[in-house]
Structures are given as structure tokens and as C-alpha cells.
Scaffold this motif. Structure first.
Motif, PDB file in Angstrom:
ATOM      1  N   VAL A  27       0.833  -1.204   0.000  1.00 29.61           N
ATOM      2  CA  VAL A  27       0.000   0.000   0.000  1.00 29.61           C
ATOM      3  C   VAL A  27       0.871   1.259   0.000  1.00 29.61           C
ATOM      4  O   VAL A  27       0.516   2.260  -0.641  1.00 29.61           O
ATOM      5  N   LEU A  28       2.012   1.220   0.684  1.00 30.03           N
ATOM      6  CA  LEU A  28       2.933   2.357   0.626  1.00 30.03           C
ATOM      7  C   LEU A  28       3.449   2.569  -0.791  1.00 30.03           C
ATOM      8  O   LEU A  28       3.661   3.712  -1.227  1.00 30.03           O
ATOM      9  N   MET A  29       3.646   1.479  -1.517  1.00 28.91           N
ATOM     10  CA  MET A  29       4.041   1.597  -2.923  1.00 28.91           C
ATOM     11  C   MET A  29       2.938   2.291  -3.734  1.00 28.91           C
ATOM     12  O   MET A  29       3.208   3.149  -4.580  1.00 28.91           O
ATOM     13  N   CYS A  30       1.672   1.939  -3.443  1.00 27.82           N
ATOM     14  CA  CYS A  30       0.550   2.572  -4.154  1.00 27.82           C
ATOM     15  C   CYS A  30       0.490   4.066  -3.872  1.00 27.82           C
ATOM     16  O   CYS A  30       0.049   4.846  -4.736  1.00 27.82           O
ATOM     17  N   SER A  31       0.920   4.480  -2.659  1.00 27.80           N
ATOM     18  CA  SER A  31       0.882   5.896  -2.273  1.00 27.80           C
ATOM     19  C   SER A  31       2.180   6.621  -2.611  1.00 27.80           C
ATOM     20  O   SER A  31       2.435   7.715  -2.095  1.00 27.80           O
ATOM     21  N   LYS A  32       3.010   6.010  -3.454  1.00 32.34           N
ATOM     22  CA  LYS A  32       4.262   6.608  -3.939  1.00 32.34           C
ATOM     23  C   LYS A  32       5.295   6.812  -2.832  1.00 32.34           C
ATOM     24  O   LYS A  32       6.211   7.614  -2.958  1.00 32.34           O
ATOM     25  N   VAL A  33       5.143   6.099  -1.736  1.00 34.59           N
ATOM     26  CA  VAL A  33       6.103   6.192  -0.641  1.00 34.59           C
ATOM     27  C   VAL A  33       7.259   5.226  -0.850  1.00 34.59           C
ATOM     28  O   VAL A  33       8.407   5.519  -0.508  1.00 34.59           O
ATOM     29  N   LEU A  34       6.991   4.087  -1.422  1.00 32.84           N
ATOM     30  CA  LEU A  34       7.988   3.037  -1.635  1.00 32.84           C
ATOM     31  C   LEU A  34       8.157   2.800  -3.129  1.00 32.84           C
ATOM     32  O   LEU A  34       7.184   2.786  -3.884  1.00 32.84           O
ATOM     33  N   GLN A  35       9.386   2.615  -3.536  1.00 32.70           N
ATOM     34  CA  GLN A  35       9.652   2.314  -4.948  1.00 32.70           C
ATOM     35  C   GLN A  35       9.094   0.939  -5.297  1.00 32.70           C
ATOM     36  O   GLN A  35       9.275  -0.019  -4.547  1.00 32.70           O
ATOM     37  N   ALA A  36       8.425   0.857  -6.426  1.00 35.41           N
ATOM     38  CA  ALA A  36       7.841  -0.415  -6.846  1.00 35.41           C
ATOM     39  C   ALA A  36       8.911  -1.475  -7.023  1.00 35.41           C
ATOM     40  O   ALA A  36       8.695  -2.655  -6.728  1.00 35.41           O
ATOM     41  N   SER A  37      10.102  -1.070  -7.483  1.00 34.26           N
ATOM     42  CA  SER A  37      11.179  -2.046  -7.693  1.00 34.26           C
ATOM     43  C   SER A  37      11.619  -2.679  -6.374  1.00 34.26           C
ATOM     44  O   SER A  37      12.019  -3.843  -6.336  1.00 34.26           O
ATOM     45  N   SER A  38      11.543  -1.910  -5.270  1.00 36.41           N
ATOM     46  CA  SER A  38      11.915  -2.471  -3.959  1.00 36.41           C
ATOM     47  C   SER A  38      10.947  -3.576  -3.551  1.00 36.41           C
ATOM     48  O   SER A  38      11.353  -4.586  -2.966  1.00 36.41           O
ATOM     49  N   LEU A  39       9.668  -3.375  -3.855  1.00 36.75           N
ATOM     50  CA  LEU A  39       8.678  -4.396  -3.534  1.00 36.75           C
ATOM     51  C   LEU A  39       8.926  -5.661  -4.355  1.00 36.75           C
ATOM     52  O   LEU A  39       8.805  -6.781  -3.845  1.00 36.75           O
ATOM     53  N   ILE A  40       9.289  -5.485  -5.613  1.00 37.15           N
ATOM     54  CA  ILE A  40       9.584  -6.640  -6.468  1.00 37.15           C
ATOM     55  C   ILE A  40      10.792  -7.401  -5.928  1.00 37.15           C
ATOM     56  O   ILE A  40      10.807  -8.641  -5.916  1.00 37.15           O
ATOM     57  N   VAL A  41      11.803  -6.687  -5.449  1.00 35.34           N
ATOM     58  CA  VAL A  41      12.982  -7.349  -4.861  1.00 35.34           C
ATOM     59  C   VAL A  41      12.560  -8.194  -3.652  1.00 35.34           C
ATOM     60  O   VAL A  41      13.021  -9.332  -3.474  1.00 35.34           O
ATOM     61  N   LEU A  42      11.662  -7.648  -2.826  1.00 35.64           N
ATOM     62  CA  LEU A  42      11.147  -8.412  -1.683  1.00 35.64           C
ATOM     63  C   LEU A  42      10.426  -9.666  -2.156  1.00 35.64           C
ATOM     64  O   LEU A  42      10.652 -10.764  -1.623  1.00 35.64           O
TER      65      LEU A  42
ATOM     66  N   LEU B  28       0.310  13.023  -4.421  1.00 38.47           N
ATOM     67  CA  LEU B  28       1.223  11.970  -3.961  1.00 38.47           C
ATOM     68  C   LEU B  28       2.410  11.774  -4.904  1.00 38.47           C
ATOM     69  O   LEU B  28       3.508  11.410  -4.458  1.00 38.47           O
ATOM     70  N   VAL B  29       2.207  11.991  -6.193  1.00 44.99           N
ATOM     71  CA  VAL B  29       3.303  11.756  -7.152  1.00 44.99           C
ATOM     72  C   VAL B  29       4.466  12.714  -6.916  1.00 44.99           C
ATOM     73  O   VAL B  29       5.589  12.474  -7.369  1.00 44.99           O
ATOM     74  N   ALA B  30       4.209  13.814  -6.199  1.00 38.09           N
ATOM     75  CA  ALA B  30       5.276  14.785  -5.948  1.00 38.09           C
ATOM     76  C   ALA B  30       6.193  14.350  -4.818  1.00 38.09           C
ATOM     77  O   ALA B  30       7.263  14.936  -4.619  1.00 38.09           O
ATOM     78  N   GLY B  31       5.789  13.351  -4.045  1.00 41.11           N
ATOM     79  CA  GLY B  31       6.603  12.891  -2.921  1.00 41.11           C
ATOM     80  C   GLY B  31       7.768  12.022  -3.360  1.00 41.11           C
ATOM     81  O   GLY B  31       7.774  11.463  -4.464  1.00 41.11           O
ATOM     82  N   LYS B  32       8.739  11.880  -2.485  1.00 42.83           N
ATOM     83  CA  LYS B  32       9.905  11.050  -2.780  1.00 42.83           C
ATOM     84  C   LYS B  32       9.596   9.592  -2.479  1.00 42.83           C
ATOM     85  O   LYS B  32       9.097   9.249  -1.413  1.00 42.83           O
ATOM     86  N   SER B  33       9.903   8.712  -3.429  1.00 38.85           N
ATOM     87  CA  SER B  33       9.724   7.275  -3.221  1.00 38.85           C
ATOM     88  C   SER B  33      10.988   6.716  -2.586  1.00 38.85           C
ATOM     89  O   SER B  33      12.086   6.899  -3.108  1.00 38.85           O
ATOM     90  N   HIS B  34      10.820   6.057  -1.467  1.00 36.12           N
ATOM     91  CA  HIS B  34      11.960   5.549  -0.711  1.00 36.12           C
ATOM     92  C   HIS B  34      12.302   4.122  -1.121  1.00 36.12           C
ATOM     93  O   HIS B  34      11.499   3.420  -1.749  1.00 36.12           O
ATOM     94  N   ASP B  35      13.454   3.709  -0.733  1.00 37.82           N
ATOM     95  CA  ASP B  35      13.931   2.354  -1.027  1.00 37.82           C
ATOM     96  C   ASP B  35      14.072   1.592   0.293  1.00 37.82           C
ATOM     97  O   ASP B  35      14.190   2.190   1.358  1.00 37.82           O
ATOM     98  N   ILE B  36      14.047   0.279   0.218  1.00 34.67           N
ATOM     99  CA  ILE B  36      14.308  -0.539   1.409  1.00 34.67           C
ATOM    100  C   ILE B  36      15.465  -1.475   1.112  1.00 34.67           C
ATOM    101  O   ILE B  36      15.691  -1.871  -0.034  1.00 34.67           O
ATOM    102  N   GLY B  37      16.174  -1.841   2.158  1.00 36.53           N
ATOM    103  CA  GLY B  37      17.306  -2.736   2.002  1.00 36.53           C
ATOM    104  C   GLY B  37      16.858  -4.171   1.774  1.00 36.53           C
ATOM    105  O   GLY B  37      15.672  -4.498   1.825  1.00 36.53           O
ATOM    106  N   PRO B  38      17.819  -5.046   1.539  1.00 32.96           N
ATOM    107  CA  PRO B  38      17.477  -6.461   1.301  1.00 32.96           C
ATOM    108  C   PRO B  38      16.966  -7.132   2.564  1.00 32.96           C
ATOM    109  O   PRO B  38      17.265  -6.709   3.683  1.00 32.96           O
TER     110      PRO B  38
END
Length: 860
Positions: free
Chosen positions: A111-126, A249-259
Motif C-alpha cells: 500500500v505504501l508503494m501505491c501511495s508513492k512512498v515506496l519504490q515499486a522495484s523495492s517491492l519486487i525485490v522483496l 502523492l506523485v510529488a513525494g519522494k519514493s523511498h527504497d528498502i534494504g534487502p
């Protein structure tokens, strides 16, 4: 509670999506405004409270995700810490096996990815991390296929995120999500199909294809997600509040998460035998259990407007609410009736709750919790839910012959308790026809046992009054719970009557146990023999203790030594239990309670209880009464509880030993350090290097004290370990004797009924396969359709399973149920069980019942 906490906690509760009329956009903006102002002063509190709400109110996660997205526009560093905390919590949850937390945190990240808080690629890595671990686990060359339950959990955790974020992933990174979907398809092709025959609520004894023919839970969820994908990821059950704020929401920064790292699994067994595989598989299934096994109680017409994926999402909502709000049943019921869906779901809610009541091997919470939830839901939805619950009861009653024996007992206990909360009102005339069925017909036994449990919760006259609409059912009421005291009438044996009177006077005069034992050994035993002595003593003591449960406890505590002296071996203990059963023949409840208390005071052993249960007089009741089974369940449960408590105590003591050992080492190190570093002291007015006597005394005292604590704790640990070793031997002897007893009593009846034991109903009438539906139709609430099958496919006019066949079916059902319930203690005994009980000569159906209860594979 501060205003911002209240707003965050109650966000969305008055929205249309959550059963109200308010606009969620206005609520989100109001909540965001208040929280934003408080960030500077209460940032840490807001962070922890927001994460706590997201984890424990997961049906509101879309709203919390959008709120975090709005906060991301104001304070990127604060939101970065939210993402980092979520990542760290997810890693901890993976490491500790906190499955519910893993699933919820993955949904929150989606859901954070949907709100542009989390990078979609980080979710895919998870997703790919979990997918890679799952694929490796089920690989026969590189992994450990016996831990497929863990791999399946990872895959379901990925799939269960997609209803909340699949559309956004396809929109933002279509190639990456396609890669994940292809990977899941590859996993599905190499994993083993999971047969839940041993944990299915319904019995399919002679047709294993019934249990294996449908999809298992992972296969079913995968097909639902594929169907959702084919429909463009559109569904009605997941609110999407972030869409109203997308331009911001698109104006916000999308964050990344570690492995993230998946925990290491045990190595595969050195010799990959069926037993070795089965032991590890059982361990994995204990750690990664099923959340639900669906019961399709109602016909398709009741839920035809619900899409397959919407059913899954609503089940997730309901199970989450039941799990996280278990400490507050009022909030639980309020949340369950206010889910963010646009369609009615009372029938689905009832099916989900009943699936939890009947969940095997055990439900997440005690049955009384679900009883209270159903009661509160009936009060919250008085015009709809009571009729739905009644329809569920009727449906399950129609299939009672196919219901697993443990599930049947749970249903009896729940239904009687439920009725006790609603003045015992039920249209009993609908079930009056059971009197025309044989005494062993499951429907008749069900009604009989429900009435008996109702009497326990009320009193005999009240229950008789409650069945006035079907007065003939009085025949199935238990006897009034009066005692059967052998010496109450004057026409009894005058000698025994006199002895009983004399003993009664001695008890009233508070004569000590030692004096009573002397009286028995000097005057009663030599003249009248063991049988008369035992009968007089037990009957008299039970009569004195019959006024109340407290009286019984007092008598056993005060004069238990007398009984123990007389009943010093198992043969005499079996005689003792028989005498208790005779005294309380009109009360199954007091029979069970008395025997249970005597076992608690070590007056009778568990093996003696098993021997009594398997006396021919009790064996003949196996299919028509719960009385002997209740006594047996209590005995096994108490034995299991003893060994479980000892395990906990030993684990606690080991921690204590480690703690006091470290304390002793530290104290000794401080003493040694003080000795090696003398301090300046004045001796005869001259400064000299010397030890500080006060300090040294204190340190020596501390060392002695810690060493004493260490010795004492180690002694306690050794004593507990000795008790544990005895308990292990005791439970081993109990189970081996129990299975030998089952084998002995089943041998002849199974041979006599060879070929005639078959499924008592059609499997497709109520399968566990998620999308199959029952052919039974409820034309109106509270009415049974003419298509309804009674007694598992039999008409209401009769029951065509013979008595011997039903006896075998019931007994095998209890073998399976007991094996499944205590599989943790039985698996270590499997080799002995194979050598001493499940030999080549044992009947295949007994072997199948034990294997099914253990979940033991048969294809090795």
C-alpha cells in the motif's frame, strides 16, 4: 486519548466504505492536518502509534498508507523512518516466524508503494527474495521439500499482496511483475499438491481421491489471482483512497528498502525415509499452519455476487479482525460488520467463523471466543445474522455423519453454549424425526449430546421446557443427575449398609485417614474381601462428596490416602473407576469430573483409565455416547498438559541457570579484580597497600550468594529433568497402550464389516474445495429444502448404515482425531508404533486413520 491518536485510531470508521456515510477524503485530510501539526512535538509517538495501527487494524491499511503518503509530502525524513521501521519489523517477523505480522507488513509495504512512498522495484525485490527461497526449499536437490509449508507461506504472502497493489505494479513496472508471476507459475509446477485429508472437517474414509481431487489452498489462491489479472486487477473489496490524492502523492519522494534475508531451514534428513520426511513436515506445518480451511456451508445463490478474489479478501479482513481484536470482542464485532466492501457478506462471515471453530488441528483461539463473537454479531445484526447462523447449523446438521469426530464434538459444545445465551430457543420440531432413526445414527446422537450439554449449562426441567415444541425428544434427555448410592435403601445388603454407616460416622467425626486405614485393614478387609471393601469405601466417600464439587474435592484431599491404600495397582484402580461410574451413572459430567480429579490426585493412573474405557460395557457405547470418550480425552489431555508444563518449566530454568552462572562469574571476576588491585590504607599511621576489608567482605558474600543460587537452580533443573524423563516414559506407555487397545477392539469388527465401510454421503455435496458448493439449498431462512440430505446422504426416513459399520466409523474417527491432536508427542514414538501396533497384520483402515491423523506420507 489525545486528539491525534483518536483520529488515527478511528480513521475511516464513518466512511461509506466502512459502514458509515462520511467521505474518507475529508477524514484523511482532517487527520493529516492534525498529525502534521503534531509531528514536531510528538514525532516518535506518532511513528510507533501509526505502525501499531497499521499492524493491528489491517483492514484499514489503505487509509494508513494514504496518510503516510500525505505525510511524505511534508516530512520525507519522518516517512523514511516509517519505511525503515517497517523493513526492520518485517525482518524480525521473518526470523521469529511471526506469520501474521509478515503477511500484514508486506501488505502495508504494498500500500505504501501505491501511495508513492515506496519504490515499486523495492517491492519486487522483496517478492523475488521470498520466491527464490520458496523455489529452493521445494527443490529436491538443493532444498528440503519436507519444509514446503514454509515455501507455501512465502508464496501466499506474495499473492495476498496483489489485490492491494497488483494494478499499480502492472502500471509502473509491468515487466518485473510479469517476471514474478512467471516465477510463481514455475514454483507451482514443482511443488507437491497438499492433501488435507487428515485435517479436513469432513471424512472421506475409503476414497482418498475426494481429498486430493480439488485444489489445495495455494493452488486455489493462485487461480484467483490469475483470474484477477485477466480482469485487469479490478475488484470491489479493496478501497483505493490514494487515487483521490494521486496528483499530490506523485510529488513525494519514493523511498527504497534494504534487502531481506529468509531464515535458514533445517537440513534435510540424512536418510530420506517416510518417517524422517513426515517428522520434518509436521514440524514445518506447526510453524506455518493454515489460516483457514473453507467450509462452503451455503448454496452458491447466497454468495453468487461475490467474485472469487473478493471472497478471499473478505476472508482476510475477517480473519485479521478476529486475530488482532481478540482482546475486545465488542470492537471485534463492530469491525466485522463494518468492512470496506460494497456487497453483503453475512453468509461469508458465518462460513469464515465456523471454519475457525472447526479448524484442524486446532483453532487459533479457544472456542468460547468464537461463541462470544457470534453472540455479539447476532446482537449487532439482529435482522440478518441469527437466521444465517441458524442456516449454518442446519446445513452442518445435514452433513453431521460426514463431519470429523473432533469437529462434531466442537460443534456440540459450541451449539449448546450458543443456545444457552439465547434462552435455549430452537425449533426442535424440525429435528424430531431423529427419534425414528436408529440409536447410533449421527443426527440422533448429535441431538442427544446437545441436550446433555445444555443440561450441564442449566438444569433438567429448564431444558425439558425448551423442547416443548417436540415433547417426544424428552426421550433423548439425559437422566436427572441424581446419585446412584448403593446404600440409600434399607433393602440393600445389611452388612455393607452397616459398614457404610460406620464409615460415614467416622468421616463426620473427622477421624484421620490413618485411623480409617487401620479400621479397614483390621476389620473390613479380612472379613469381607477387597471387592466389598472397595465398594463400601468409594460409595460412601462419593456420597459424602456428592453435594457439590467443593465437597468432592474436600473428601478426596482429606481421605485420598485411604483410596490410594486400597487401590494400589491398576486392576484395583479399574475397579475404582467402575464404582465411580456406577455411582454417577445418571451424570456423565460428574463421572468425568470425579475421574479427572482422582487422576489429578494420583489416585488412578492414565493407563488404568484407558483400561476402563476399553471395557466391553464402554466399548459398546463408542458410537452412541460421548461419555467414555470424554473420560479418555480428559486423561490424555491431563497427561499431555503435565509434559507441556514441564517443558516450559525446564526452558525457564535453563534461562535462569544461564543467568545465575553469568552472575556468579561476574561476581568472581569482581572479587579477583579486587584482590589483584590492593588499595592504599593507613596502618599505624603509615600508608601501605592492602585489601579493603569491608569491600572484600561484601564481594565474598556476593560470590557465595551467587554460587548458592547457581547450585540451587541447577538442582531444580535436574529435578525437573528427572520428572520430565518420567513424564516422557509415562506418555509413551500411555499412547502405546492406547493404540494397542484400539487395535484389539477394532480387529474383529473391521474384519466382519470388510467391504461395507464406505463414505456416508456424497463428497461433492459439501467439499472443502474452495469453489464447490453444497447441493443443499435453503429456500427460506429457517427452512430446509426438500433437496436436503440428512445423515450424510440418507433420507430423513431412515439411516442405512448398520450398527457395526457405524461403530467402526466412529471409533476410527476418534483414532484419527486423537492422533492428530497429540501428533507432537506421537511422532517420536512412530518407530515403536510401527513395530508394536501398526504391523503387517493390522487392518488397513486403522493404519490409514493413524497415518491420516499424523499427516504421515504414504508414498515413500
Amino acid at each position: 486519548m489525545s486528539s491525534w491518536r483518536s483520529l488515527v485510531l478511528r480513521i475511516g470508521e464513518k466512511c461509506a466504505e466502512y459502514g458509515g456515510n462520511a467521505d474518507y477524503k475529508d477524514q484523511l485530510e482532517t487527520c493529516f492536518g492534525v498529525v502534521r501539526r503534531e509531528l514536531l512535538h510528538s514525532g516518535e509517538d506518532i511513528l510507533s502509534f501509526l505502525l501499531q495501527c497499521a499492524e493491528q487494524l489491517p483492514h484499514k491499511i489503505p487509509l494508513y498508507g494514504t496518510l503516510v503518503g500525505l505525510l511524505n509530502l511534508e516530512d520525507e525524513d519522518f516517512v523514511r523512518r516509517i519505511v525503515e521501521n517497517t523493513h526492520d519489523n518485517l525482518q524480525v517477523a521473518l526470523d521469529t516466524g511471526d506469520n501474521n505480522r509478515v503477511r500484514i507488513l508486506m501488505r502495508f509495504l504494498t500500500v505504501l508503494m501505491c501511495s508513492k512512498v515506496l519504490q515499486a522495484s523495492s517491492l519486487i525485490v522483496l517478492f523475488e527474495t521470498l520466491l527464490s527461497s520458496a523455489a529452493t526449499t521445494v527443490d529436491e536437490d538443493k532444498g528440503n521439500p519436507s519444509w514446503q509449508a514454509c515455501a507455501d507461506f512465502y508464496i501466499t504472502s506474495i499473492l495476498s499482496c496483489l489485490p492491494w497493489g497488483g494494478a499499480e505494479l502492472v502500471e509502473q513496472i509491468p515487466e518485473e511483475i510479469d517476471r514474478v508471476m512467471v516465477g510463481i507459475q514455475a514454483y507451482m509446477s514443482i511443488r507437491r499438491h497438499v492433501s488435507d485429508a487428515g485435517c479436513s472437517p469432513f471424512e472421506f474414509i475409503d476414497d482418498t481421491s475426494q481429498a486430493d481431487g480439488g485444489k489445495d489452498f495455494v493452488e486455489d489462491l493462485w487461480s484467483r489471482i490469475q483470474d484477477l489479472s485477466d480482469k485487469g486487477w479490478k475488484l470491489d473489496s479493496v478501497p483505493r483512497p490514494h487515487l483521490s490524492f494521486e496528483p499530490q502523492l506523485v510529488a513525494g519522494k519514493s523511498h527504497d528498502i534494504g534487502p531481506l534475508n529468509c531464515p535458514e531451514l533445517p537440513d534435510p534428513p540424512a536418510s530420506f525415509t517416510g518417517i524422517a520426511y513426515g517428522k520434518q513436515k509436521h514440524e514445518a506445518e506447526l510453524k506455518y499452519p493454515h489460516r483457514i480451511r473453507r467450509l462452503n456451508i451455503f448454496p452458491a445463490s447466497k454468495t453468487e455476487d461475490v467474485q472469487p478474489i473478493d471472497r478471499f479478501v473478505v476472508e482476510e479482513y475477517l480473519l485479521d479482525v478476529l486475530f488482532f481484536l481478540n482482546g475486545c470482542r465488542k470492537e471485534c464485532a463492530a469491525s466485522m460488520v463494518g468492512l470496506p466492501v460494497s456487497f453483503r457478506y453475512e453468509y461469508l462471515m458465518a462460513e469464515t467463523i465456523f471454519s475457525q471453530i472447526l479448524l484442524l488441528p486446532e483453532p487459533p483461539f479457544k472456542p468460547i471466543y468464537y461463541t462470544l463473537v457470534i453472540m455479539d454479531l447476532c446482537k449487532a445484526l439482529p435482522g440478518a445474522f441469527p437466521a444465517v447462523v441458524a442456516g449454518a447449523v442446519r446445513s452442518l446438521f445435514d452433513k453431521i455423519a460426514d463431519l470429523d469426530m473432533e469437529c462434531r464434538t466442537r460443534l456440540i459444545l459450541w451449539f449448546s453454549h450458543h443456545l444457552s445465551n439465547f434462552q435455549f430457543i430452537w425449533p426442535w420440531e424440525e429435528w424430531a424425526y431423529v427419534l425414528d432413526l436408529p440409536k447410533w445414527a449421527p443426527q440422533r446422537v448429535f441431538v442427544q449430546e446437545v441436550l446433555e450439554r445444555e443440561v450441564r449449562l442449566s438444569y433438567w426441567e429448564k431444558i425439558k421446557q425448551s423442547i416443548e415444541s417436540a415433547p417426544a425428544l424428552e426421550e433423548l434427555l439425559p437422566p436427572k443427575g441424581t446419585t446412584n448410592f448403593r446404600y440409600s435403601a434399607e433393602d440393600e445388603d445389611q452388612t455393607e449398609h452397616g459398614l457404610s454407616s460406620e464409615l460415614n460416622v467416622m468421616v463426620k467425626e473427622r477421624v484421620t485417614s490413618r485411623d480409617i486405614i487401620s479400621w479397614i485393614e483390621d476389620h473390613v478387609l479380612p472379613s469381607h474381601g477387597l471387592e466389598v471393601t472397595l465398594r463400601v469405601v468409594v460409595q460412601t466417600f462419593l456420597n459424602i462428596g456428592s453435594k457439590s464439587f467443593t465437597h468432592l474435592i474436600t473428601v478426596l484431599e482429606r481421605y485420598g490416602q485411604v483410596i490410594a491404600r486400597i487401590c494400589s495397582d491398576q486392576d484395583k484402580q479399574v475397579m475404582l473407576i467402575s464404582e465411580v461410574s456406577s455411582f454417577w451413572k445418571n451424570s456423565a459430567q460428574m463421572t468425568a469430573l470425579s475421574i479427572d480429579r482422582m487422576m489429578g490426585y494420583r489416585l488412578i493412573s492414565n493407563v488404568a483409565i484407558v483400561r476402563w474405557v476399553f471395557l466391553s460395557s464402554n466399548v459398546d457405547q463408542f458410537h452412541v455416547s460421548d461419555r467414555p470418550w470424554e473420560v479418555l480425552r480428559n486423561a490424555v489431555s491431563k497427561t499431555f498438559s503435565r509434559i507441556t508444563d514441564l517443558r516450559k518449566e525446564i526452558a525457564s530454568l535453563k534461562k535462569s541457570v544461564q543467568s545465575v552462572t553469568e552472575a556468579a562469574s561476574k561476581a568472581q571476576a569482581e572479587l579477583d579484580d579486587a584482590k589483584s588491585k590492593p588499595t592504599l590504607a593507613l596502618v599505624d599511621g603509615e600508608p601501605v597497600l592492602a585489601e579493603n576489608p569491608v569491600k572484600m567482605k561484601r564481594l565474598n558474600s556476593k560470590v557465595e550468594k551467587t554460587k548458592e543460587e547457581e547450585v540451587s537452580t541447577r538442582d531444580s533443573l535436574e529435578a525437573k529433568e528427572a520428572l520430565f524423563a518420567r513424564a516422557v516414559d509415562e506418555i509413551e506407555a500411555l499412547f502405546l497402550f492406547l493404540y494397542k487397545s484400539f487395535s484389539n477392539v477394532l480387529a474383529a469388527p473391521l474384519q466382519e464389516t470388510e467391504g461395507s465401510l464406505h463414505l456416508s454421503g456424497e463428497a461433492d455435496e459439501m467439499a472443502i474445495d474452495p469453489e464447490d458448493t453444497s447441493t443443499m439449498e435453503l429456500d427460506k431462512e429457517g427452512e430446509i429444502s426438500e433437496k436436503s440430505h440428512s445423515n450424510g446422504g440418507k433420507t430423513t426416513k431412515g439411516y442405512n448404515v448398520g450398527e457395526k459399520e457405524q461403530w467402526c466409523l466412529s471409533t476410527l474417527g476418534y483414532v484419527k482425531a486423537l492422533t492428530r491432536q497429540y501428533a507432537l508427542e506421537i511422532w517420536p514414538l512412530v518407530e515403536k508404533l510401527d513395530a508394536e501396533v501398526l504391523t503387517e497384520d493390522v487392518h488397513v483402515l486403522l493404519r490409514k486413520a493413524v497415518y491420516s491423523g499424523l499427516g504421515r506420507p504414504t508414498d515413500f
